[in-house]
Design an enzyme around this catalytic site. Structure first.
Site, mmCIF file in Angstrom:
data_model
loop_
_atom_site.group_PDB
_atom_site.id
_atom_site.type_symbol
_atom_site.label_atom_id
_atom_site.label_comp_id
_atom_site.label_asym_id
_atom_site.label_seq_id
_atom_site.Cartn_x
_atom_site.Cartn_y
_atom_site.Cartn_z
ATOM 1 N NE ARG A 125 -1.550 -1.349 3.709
ATOM 2 C CZ ARG A 125 -1.669 -0.919 4.968
ATOM 3 N NH1 ARG A 125 -2.753 -0.297 5.357
ATOM 4 N NH2 ARG A 125 -0.705 -1.131 5.835
ATOM 5 C CD GLU A 147 6.477 7.988 15.835
ATOM 6 O OE1 GLU A 147 7.617 7.909 16.338
ATOM 7 O OE2 GLU A 147 5.440 7.916 16.496
ATOM 8 C CD GLN A 154 10.722 30.055 10.787
ATOM 9 O OE1 GLN A 154 10.847 30.893 11.664
ATOM 10 N NE2 GLN A 154 11.242 30.212 9.595
ATOM 11 C CG HIS A 195 21.565 30.453 3.482
ATOM 12 N ND1 HIS A 195 20.487 29.911 2.835
ATOM 13 C CD2 HIS A 195 22.210 31.208 2.562
ATOM 14 C CE1 HIS A 195 20.469 30.330 1.578
ATOM 15 N NE2 HIS A 195 21.506 31.110 1.389
ATOM 16 C CE LYS A 252 19.023 26.574 8.773
ATOM 17 N NZ LYS A 252 19.572 27.040 7.484
ATOM 18 C CE1 TYR A 269 15.341 25.722 7.144
ATOM 19 C CE2 TYR A 269 14.748 24.894 4.973
ATOM 20 C CZ TYR A 269 15.118 25.939 5.809
ATOM 21 O OH TYR A 269 15.254 27.201 5.288
ATOM 22 C CE LYS A 323 19.888 34.681 0.881
ATOM 23 N NZ LYS A 323 18.855 34.349 1.872
ATOM 24 C CG ASP A 324 22.608 31.734 -1.660
ATOM 25 O OD1 ASP A 324 22.544 32.409 -0.603
ATOM 26 O OD2 ASP A 324 21.864 30.767 -1.888
#
Length: 181
Positions: A23, A28, A47, A62, A71, A131, A167-168
């Site tokens: 199936r 988790e 967050q 970053h 993270k 994340y 930006k990077d």
């Protein structure tokens, strides 16, 4: 859940226990008590972030110099090469990096603690990354280390030319970066 220390012991590779049959599958993706029992870490995630990237999109490296974020990274579609760079000045692994392929297929996750710069490159079109973070996004404290800093020598497993944001592209070398004590 199986926890493996990487070459940088504070960065952990996490393999969930997956239950599958004809199936589909179930697992988790996070259980606070199991995570704490297996790692000894008591964390509060505040967050969740979700990104979608085309193949060869490179995001990073970053970090936030204040409100530093730990993270917990996983992929729900496609695959990435995920990188963590130790930018803690007093650390025995300062300036070293680890990288792992995370994918929807392998269901592995990477725990990247505060004090690390983070980045990834999408290895497939339509790659989606989720994340959890231990602190809120704080644009005033966000920093970016140059993804191709020769002093870091990260082997990105690129499958072509990277697609990098302005930006990077403007990231600075580790030698000039704000660092953690």
């Amino acid at each position: 859940m199986n926890i493996t220390q990487t070459e940088i012991p504070d960065v952990l590779l996490i393999e969930p226990r997956v239950f599958g049959d004809d199936r589909g599958f179930f697992f988790e993706s996070f259980n606070e008590q199991v995570f704490q029992d297996k790692t000894g870490l008591s964390l509060r995630f505040v967050q969740d972030n979700h990104s979608r990237s085309a193949k060869n999109v490179l995001r990073g490296l970053h970090y936030q110099i204040q409100q530093a974020q730990g993270k917990l990274v996983r992929v729900v579609a496609g695959a990435i090469f995920d990188v963590a760079v130790d930018i803690r000045k007093g650390s025995p692994t300062f300036g070293q990096w680890v990288g792992y392929e995370l994918s929807a297929a392998n269901k592995q996750q990477l725990w990247i603690p505060p004090g690390f710069a983070h980045g990834f490159v999408a290895l497939e079109n339509g790659t989606e990354v989720l994340y959890k973070t231990t602190d809120y996004y704080a644009p005033a404290h966000e920093r970016s280390i140059l993804w191709n800093d020769p002093d870091l020598g990260i082997h990105w497993n690129l499958l072509g030319e990277p697609i990098v944001s302005a930006k990077d592209q403007a990231g600075i070398p580790l030698k000039q970066a704000d660092l953690f004590d």
